[in-house]
Design a protein around this motif. Structure first.
Motif, PDB file in Angstrom:
ATOM      1  N   LYS A   1     -18.193   7.500   2.417  1.00 55.55           N
ATOM      2  CA  LYS A   1     -17.943   8.576   3.381  1.00 55.55           C
ATOM      3  C   LYS A   1     -18.407   9.910   2.820  1.00 55.55           C
ATOM      4  CE  LYS A   1     -15.710   6.272   6.570  1.00 55.55           C
ATOM      5  NZ  LYS A   1     -16.104   6.280   7.981  1.00 55.55           N
TER       6      LYS A   1
ATOM      7  N   ASP B   1     -19.859   8.903   8.060  1.00 54.03           N
ATOM      8  CA  ASP B   1     -20.450   7.937   7.120  1.00 54.03           C
ATOM      9  C   ASP B   1     -21.650   8.577   6.439  1.00 54.03           C
ATOM     10  OD1 ASP B   1     -18.644   6.136   7.955  1.00 54.03           O
ATOM     11  OD2 ASP B   1     -20.014   5.059   9.298  1.00 54.03           O
TER      12      ASP B   1
ATOM     13  N   THR C   1     -19.439   1.089   2.605  1.00 50.11           N
ATOM     14  CA  THR C   1     -19.622   2.360   3.294  1.00 50.11           C
ATOM     15  C   THR C   1     -19.109   3.478   2.397  1.00 50.11           C
ATOM     16  OG1 THR C   1     -19.236   1.269   5.387  1.00 50.11           O
ATOM     17  CG2 THR C   1     -19.118   3.661   5.369  1.00 50.11           C
TER      18      THR C   1
ATOM     19  N   MET D   1       0.837  -1.200   0.000  1.00 46.69           N
ATOM     20  CA  MET D   1       0.000   0.000   0.000  1.00 46.69           C
ATOM     21  C   MET D   1       0.878   1.259   0.000  1.00 46.69           C
ATOM     22  SD  MET D   1      -3.056   0.894   2.623  1.00 46.69           S
ATOM     23  CE  MET D   1      -4.012  -0.547   2.365  1.00 46.69           C
TER      24      MET D   1
ATOM     25  N   VAL E   1     -12.393  -3.785  -2.587  1.00 46.45           N
ATOM     26  CA  VAL E   1     -12.555  -2.347  -2.447  1.00 46.45           C
ATOM     27  C   VAL E   1     -11.165  -1.741  -2.343  1.00 46.45           C
ATOM     28  CG1 VAL E   1     -13.536  -0.495  -1.059  1.00 46.45           C
ATOM     29  CG2 VAL E   1     -14.669  -2.708  -1.148  1.00 46.45           C
ATOM     30  N   GLY E   2     -10.946  -0.630  -3.048  1.00 46.35           N
ATOM     31  CA  GLY E   2      -9.627  -0.036  -2.926  1.00 46.35           C
ATOM     32  C   GLY E   2      -9.523   1.263  -3.669  1.00 46.35           C
TER      33      GLY E   2
ATOM     34  N   THR F   1      -6.783   6.816   3.011  1.00 40.82           N
ATOM     35  CA  THR F   1      -7.551   5.947   3.892  1.00 40.82           C
ATOM     36  C   THR F   1      -7.740   6.594   5.253  1.00 40.82           C
ATOM     37  OG1 THR F   1      -6.395   4.159   2.808  1.00 40.82           O
ATOM     38  CG2 THR F   1      -7.739   3.585   4.693  1.00 40.82           C
TER      39      THR F   1
ATOM     40  N   ALA G   1     -11.255   7.763   6.899  1.00 39.38           N
ATOM     41  CA  ALA G   1     -11.692   7.201   8.170  1.00 39.38           C
ATOM     42  C   ALA G   1     -12.149   8.295   9.123  1.00 39.38           C
ATOM     43  CB  ALA G   1     -10.556   6.385   8.783  1.00 39.38           C
TER      44      ALA G   1
END
Lengths: 604, 257, 515
Positions: free
Chosen positions: B42, B17, B40, B1, B234-235, B9, B13
């Protein structure tokens, strides 16, 4: 018949002036062996049938004075002769609105001068051929007039056609209308219709008493009204646009009811009762209801409105139960008003909005209540009309009136049924499908009999219904099922994506249906609805079987029973056939034009 | 990563949401279109959903504004749960805009009426206010001069831009795009994608089903790859296009690129 | 990388909405409320009708069907009481139904023929043909059918008097103000035996045909299957014509079935109906659940699905209640009518029947009128003829439009393609255009057939004894309006259903052929 075109190419209509008539005949009639055979066979059939028809119309016993003498009977039946002015005034009101509407909606048939010429030539040739085929018993006046009409229109046609060799000079609708009116007036004032007339059931044989002569002046006024109001409609339509069209649409919905009650019945109000009861009730519902609606039409009041509406609905239903068991007295119209009010309160959250919207909702309610209570009061009031021979309503007026009101009344019912039938809710769908299929499975006449015989049996004691009202109710119930199927066709043409887009925007079901789905569906189903209007108009003739004095009943039994015209059925029947044909045919023609116009609009 | 991925990320975070799907399942009779999907989205995130046709990606975003009803699991939109509750449905629908593959403009209404319809009837705005806003939005999507025309008179790209303006008129917090360019001629795709890029730059939360890989790479914060009703991977775009983890993802990308 | 962030403060869990905001509950409550409302209105109306009828002391029910009619019918298979067969109310209604069906069937055939001719000639390139058929269509469809029927009656009523030498061909073809009469062929006593025997033969012929076909497919060559089938058919028809009385043994068999059916106890029938209702509901629910079952297990049922199942159980319970308590007469009615059906069938094979299956007759006259029933030709009374002519001409105009529309609906590319393949115009029409046009034509054509059937009810206006007119005579005599109207409804609905099912079957066939 192997000579079939696969494509909708009509034969060149004998019109293109570039080719000589001889060439045209060769190309269109004798181009090949089969074509020649067809020409000969179909000419023989046509002439034979025309001869047979004329033989029926001018047979030895046929007496056309039975029709000309009874024109008033055929139009308005036993309407009291001294009050006929009411009929004229109502006709004038309706024709005024019709002229305005034609102007406001800019109806343009696209009739060219060249086509007029062709039609005149056709009429001329037809008259002359008819003259040749006339049976020996035909009166001499008919022969003379056929020759005159034939020659005049033939000459006029050729001249007119010369004026528009390319067939591209379009005549405005105003011109066409004036032309028709002038022709009608010329016939009215120039043609001697005969010297007989029935006045109050007695045959009078003196000059100046024919129905035609007594109607010359009113008809002239009416025709002038139509032409003038069309002109005014165009001008006003330019100035006012949408609001004029809205006002006219409103007239066509409530106007005829007003015409009946203001002009034909002229209710004799008991003013003491009106002041003490009717106006207070109307005011209570109008103003009180408007206040409540103004309150619940504000944004964010959805659940309050639903709760209030549900309570009102329960109360309104309870009123009917209470009335049935006689627990406490309440006027019928109060009960109906409560019911309508409850339904409106339940629907109004969908149309909530800012202050101006709320004001419009409240104002609309007050207006609707005024009209509604006035009509209810008028219905329950004695008429000033002196009726000498019941039933007085009949003839052409009855035919048109019944057809109009049946269409009007079955429309909302049909839309509701079609919505239920296409709904996702299974019980609604099953109930609506059952209703529609059962009604469509049985003939109209059984439905009419059922209502005229059984309805009185089903009603509680003390509640009566007149024969004509029962027939009207049955016809409406019948027509609604067909209406529902026509609207359903339109509903199915609305794509799923439209529903989804409306949902995704957050519209409620009522909003989605009334703002998105129905406008599209109804536009698609207009041609079918006109088709149904024609069917309803034609089938009013069944009223004759269940006891109404419509055109058919008069021609088939009233006239042949008059001592002067015993057994004279065929002239009357042929005449009413012509009347039905003229109206149904022009409706279907205008519907075809409307369809083409809608297609253009969609391709736009 | 990579470092950039990690930063993104962590940034994500820390945000709220907006859409939370937990174990969402959906059947069409005996065909299971969604199999316990967890996703989810954001706040201010652009999420692109990829997958072969029939993988359930359209069904997923159609469940989010309840054009389809999910049968298991839960969906929260901006903290409101999507249930049978009429009030919740109304609130979610007015917060979530949607753009369809087939545009679905209302053909009987002019462009301006299409755009003002929902603000007037759902948001209860005055007609004047709604029209001002509508003209603004039409300018934003680049077609203010078409306001009085009817949808049938516009090209596909113009129609889709009107459809976006129509959704934006409700001032949504979230926009859903269901293959917005699939029904367009190639030369019109760019104009619609430009409008969507603008939106993304403006900080709109977006969930986009599309086959436009260029758009996905340039604009998306994260990608979701779905197959036969399941979330496979997911990415971030970088992760996806350089070093996908799952074999199925690799296969799909090799076919489409 | 985690997909769901646990840092959020939202509590994840399914919240139950309150009942008054639950979409599914609201939907079903609204539906049930409307349903109950409609049922209540019906209940109220029927209660009122019962009270009103009781006040007039008119009994409710169908017991009157067996009473003697005490009136004459205008025409039909039986018009008056005869020593062999009394004219009961039910028999009179039956005669009316047969009259309706006769008109409808003949009307369908003739209006189709005429309509197809006119429809095709409307597409002709010939100016006269095209104009004539346009005028035909516009003229006939814009005048109400009832006016046309009455006009026909007036025209026919003005024809010449009926005397023994009226004619175009006296004794054979007679046209007069009493009606039109032609020689007729009719089904004689032996027809039913003949038909039964033919059924047996046809089974044999089909077997032979299949055998021949198999041999032809195996060995090749042309075995002339069509010719052999035809020859066998003619031979067996000839044999059946001669020996048909041997089938009379079927009479007692049907009689035995009649007795057996009639002996079913009412309780058993009720039980059977209840079982059918219960099994029906269970099957429906199982099918419904099956449709929700996937390899991964049963899908989660939505509230809506639960309501559906509860409602179907409710329907089942109501059905059982109706059978046991609400309408106990239903089961005995099924028993009686079933046994009657076999009885009627048995009578067709009964004593004295047999011999000639078909017979022919010339028109016969007595005292200046036609003999209506029995030894006479095919007589169209003026009433029959006027309604027949009116219906045929009116409907043919509509059928012509249907046909024209169907042919125009076939894209012109189709006939061009056929021409490119070298088909002649006639071949293209027959092989390419018409089959495609047929699919467009069938549904509206079926609608027109339904219209003809319903419009036969206009016979009441000219006094033709079809079902509505007979029914009216009946309820004018005994005031059993409700019962008569229910008979109307059942009769017309079953006509509609059978016509539409025939049309649907043909449509399905055509659709398969197309694939």
């Amino acid at each position: 018949m192997s000579d079939v075109t696969m494509t909708p190419t009509s034969p060149s209509n004998g019109a293109s002036n570039r080719t000589s008539p001889l060439q045209w005949v060769r190309v269109n009639l004798f181009s090949s062996v089969s074509n020649t055979i067809q020409t000969i066979v179909f000419t023989a059939i046509t002439l034979g049938l025309l001869r047979a028809l004329l033989g029926q119309a001018f047979s030895e016993e046929a007496d056309w004075t039975s029709v000309s003498t009874n024109l008033r009977l055929l139009m308005i039946y036993n309407y009291p002769a001294d009050q006929i002015i009411r009929i004229w005034v109502s006709a004038a009101v309706v024709l005024l609105a019709a002229g305005l509407s034609l102007g406001a909606w800019k109806v343009e048939p696209g009739y060219t001068v060249g086509r007029l010429g062709r039609h005149l030539v056709g009429l001329g040739l037809f008259s002359l051929v008819t003259r040749l085929l006339l049976p020996v018993h035909a009166p001499d006046t008919v022969r003379t007039w056929l020759i005159i009409i034939g020659v005049v229109s033939l000459v006029a046609g050729v001249v007119v056609q010369r004026g528009d060799p390319d067939g591209d000079r379009v005549m405005g609708f105003g011109t066409v209308l004036s032309g028709v009116a002038l022709t009608f007036l010329a016939v009215l004032w120039l043609v001697p219709f005969g010297q007989y007339g029935l006045v109050d059931g007695v045959l009078v044989a003196e000059s100046g008493t024919t129905v035609a002569s007594s109607t010359k002046v009113p008809w002239t006024v009416l025709l002038i009204i139509v032409v003038a109001s069309h002109r005014v409609g165009i001008i006003l339509g330019r100035a006012l646009g949408r609001s004029l069209r809205a006002a006219l649409a409103a007239f066509w919905v409530v106007g005829p009811a007003f015409v009946i009650f203001v002009i034909l019945r002229d209710p004799a109000f008991d003013w003491a009762h009106v002041w003490s009861t009717d106006i207070p009730i109307a005011a209570m519902f109008g103003l009180g209801g408007a206040a409540v609606l103004y309150f619940v039409a504000a944004p964010g009041k959805t659940e309050v409105a639903r709760a209030v509406g549900a309570m009102l609905f329960a109360f309104a239903l309870f009123n009917w139960v209470a009335a049935f068991f006689g627990w406490y007295p309440m006027l019928q119209k109060v009960r109906i008003s409560f019911l309508i009010f409850a339904i409106v309160v339940l629907l109004v959250p969908a149309f909530a909005g800012d202050r101006s919207t709320r004001r419009r909702v409240a104002g609309g309610w007050v207006a609707a209540m005024v009209v509604f209570h006035w009509l209810l009061t008028a219905i329950n009031t004695e008429s000033t009309l002196v009726i000498t021979a019941p039933p007085f309503l009949g003839g052409f007026v009855l035919t048109v009136g019944i057809a109009y009101y049946v269409m009007l009344a079955s429309f909302p019912l049909g839309v509701l049924l079609s919505l239920a039938r296409t709904s996702k809710l299974p019980i609604f769908r099953v109930m609506s499908t059952g209703y529609i299929e059962v009604i469509r499975g049985v003939p109209l006449i059984t439905v009419l009999f059922f209502f005229s015989i059984m309805l009185p049996l089903f009603l509680p004691k003390g509640m009566g219904i007149s024969d004509l009202a029962a027939v009207f109710a049955g016809y409406t119930v019948f027509s609604a099922a067909y209406m529902a199927e026509n609207v359903r066709g339109g509903l199915q043409s609305v794509r799923r994506g439209q529903y989804e887009a409306a949902d995704a925007l957050g519209l409620t079901t009522v909003q989605r249906t009334s703002l998105i789905v129905l406008p599209q569906a109804l536009r698609v189903s207009i041609p079918n609805l006109v088709g149904q209007a024609i069917a309803v108009f034609k089938e009013t003739s069944l009223i004759a079987i269940v006891g109404g004095f419509d055109l058919l009943r008069i021609a088939n039994s009233t006239i042949p029973n008059q001592p002067d015209f015993l057994g004279q059925k065929r002239p009357g029947l042929l005449f009413i056939s012509l009347v039905y044909f003229v109206f149904a045919y022009s409706m279907s023609k205008s519907s075809q034009r409307l369809e083409a116009r809608l297609k253009d609009a969609q391709a736009r | 990563m990579s470092i950039a991925d990690q930063a993104l990320t962590e940034d994500l975070a820390s945000r709220d949401d907006m859409i939370v799907c937990t174990g969402v399942s959906k059947w069409f009779d005996d065909f299971q279109a969604l199999k316990g999907v967890d996703v989810t989205v954001k706040d201010r995130e652009v999420m692109v959903v990829l997958g072969p046709s029939g993988s359930g990606k359209s069904t997923l975003i159609r469940c989010i504004n309840r054009l389809e009803v999910h049968q298991e699991g839960s969906i929260f939109v901006d903290g409101i749960e999507l249930t049978n509750d009429t009030r919740n449905i109304e609130r979610i629908r007015s917060e979530v805009g949607m753009v369809f593959q087939q545009f679905n403009l209302f053909p009987h209404l002019s462009v301006i009426d299409n755009v003002t319809l929902a603000p007037v009837w759902v948001r209860k705005k005055s007609k004047v206010e709604a029209e001002q806003k509508a003209i603004e939005l039409l300018e934003r999507v680049g077609i203010p001069e078409q306001a009085q025309k009817y949808p049938g008179q516009l090209s596909g790209g113009q129609q889709q831009r009107v459809a976006i303006a129509r959704s934006l008129a409700m001032e949504p917090k979230i926009m859903l795009f269901d293959e917005p360019t699939s029904a367009l001629d190639p030369e019109m795709i760019a104009e619609v994608l430009d409008v969507m890029k603008d939106l993304a730059r403006g900080g709109m939360t977006m969930m986009v089903v599309t086959h436009e890989m260029g758009f996905a790479r340039e604009v998306a914060d994260r990608l979701v790859f779905m197959e036969s009703g399941e979330v496979v991977e997911v990415g971030t775009p970088e992760h996806f296009f350089t070093n996908p983890r799952e074999d199925r993802t690799k296969l799909f990308l090799s076919q489409i690129l | 990388m985690s997909q769901t962030s646990s840092s959020s403060a939202i509590h994840y869990g399914t919240t139950k909405p309150p009942l008054w905001r639950n979409v599914a509950v609201l939907k079903w409550c609204a539906q049930l409320a409307v349903l109950l409302g409609v049922l209540a209105v019906f209940w109220f109306l029927i209660a009122e009708a019962r009270t009103n009828l009781a006040a007039k002391s008119i009994p409710v029910g169908y017991d009157w069907l067996d009473n003697p009619a005490n009136f004459q019918l205008g025409e039909g298979i039986q018009t008056v009481d005869t020593p062999e067969r009394s004219l009961t109310m039910s028999r009179a209604l039956w005669v009316g139904m047969v009259n309706t069906l006769r008109i409808a069937a003949l009307g369908i055939i003739f209006s189709t023929l005429l309509g197809v001719l006119v429809g095709i000639s409307r597409l002709s390139k010939n100016f006269v043909a095209q104009r004539f058929s346009s005028a035909y269509v516009e003229g006939l469809r814009n005048i109400p059918v009832l006016v046309q029927i009455i006009l026909w009656l007036a025209i026919l009523g003005s024809l010449g008097k009926l005397t023994p030498d009226t004619g175009p061909i006296p004794g054979w073809v007679i046209v007069s103000q009493k009606g039109i009469s032609l020689p007729r062929v009719f089904l004689a006593d032996g027809f039913y035996q003949f038909a039964a025997l033919m059924l047996v033969f046809v089974v044999g012929i089909v077997a032979v045909r299949r055998q021949l076909k198999r041999r032809q497919d195996r060995d090749g060559g042309d075995l002339r299957i069509g010719l052999w089938t035809f020859v066998l058919f003619v031979i067996s028809a000839a044999i059946a014509w001669l020996i048909n009385p041997i089938m009379a043994f079927l009479g007692p068999i049907f009689g035995a079935i009649e007795d057996a059916w009639g002996a079913v106890p009412q309780g058993a029938m009720q039980l059977l109906l209840c079982v059918i209702a219960v099994v029906g509901v269970i099957t429906w629910i199982r099918k419904f659940l099956d449709s929700k079952r996937s390899p991964a297990g049963l899908a989660k049922l939505t509230d809506d699905d639960w309501f559906r199942m509860i409602f179907s159980v409710f329907v089942g319970v109501v059905a059982v209640f109706v059978v046991v308590r609400g309408w106990p007469g239903l089961s005995s009615w099924i028993i009686n009518s079933g046994s009657d059906f076999w009885g009627v069938l048995g009578d067709k094979f009964g004593d004295g029947r047999g011999a000639k299956p078909l017979d022919a007759m010339r028109p016969t006259l007595t005292e200046g009128r036609f003999v209506n029933f029995g030894d006479t030709g095919l007589t169209l009374t003026v009433f029959y003829a006027s309604i027949f002519l009116g219906l045929v001409f009116y409907t043919s105009a509509f059928i012509a439009e249907v046909v024209r529309g169907g042919i125009l609906a076939v894209p012109s590319g189709q006939s061009e393609a056929a021409a490119a393949l070298g088909l002649t115009r006639a071949q293209a029409l027959r092989k390419v255009v018409l089959p495609q046009a047929f699919r467009v034509i069938m549904p509206p054509l079926g609608n027109q057939y339904l219209n003809i059937t319903k419009n036969t009810s206009l016979g009441i206006a000219v006094g033709f004894s079809e079902i509505v007119q007979v029914g009216q005579t009946v309820y004018n005599k005994n005031s059993q309006t409700l019962a008569v109207f229910s008979i109307y409804m059942i009769f017309y609905l079953s006509c509609s259903l059978s016509i539409s099912s025939v049309v649907n079957t043909i449509n399905r066939r055509l659709a398969i052929v197309e694939r």
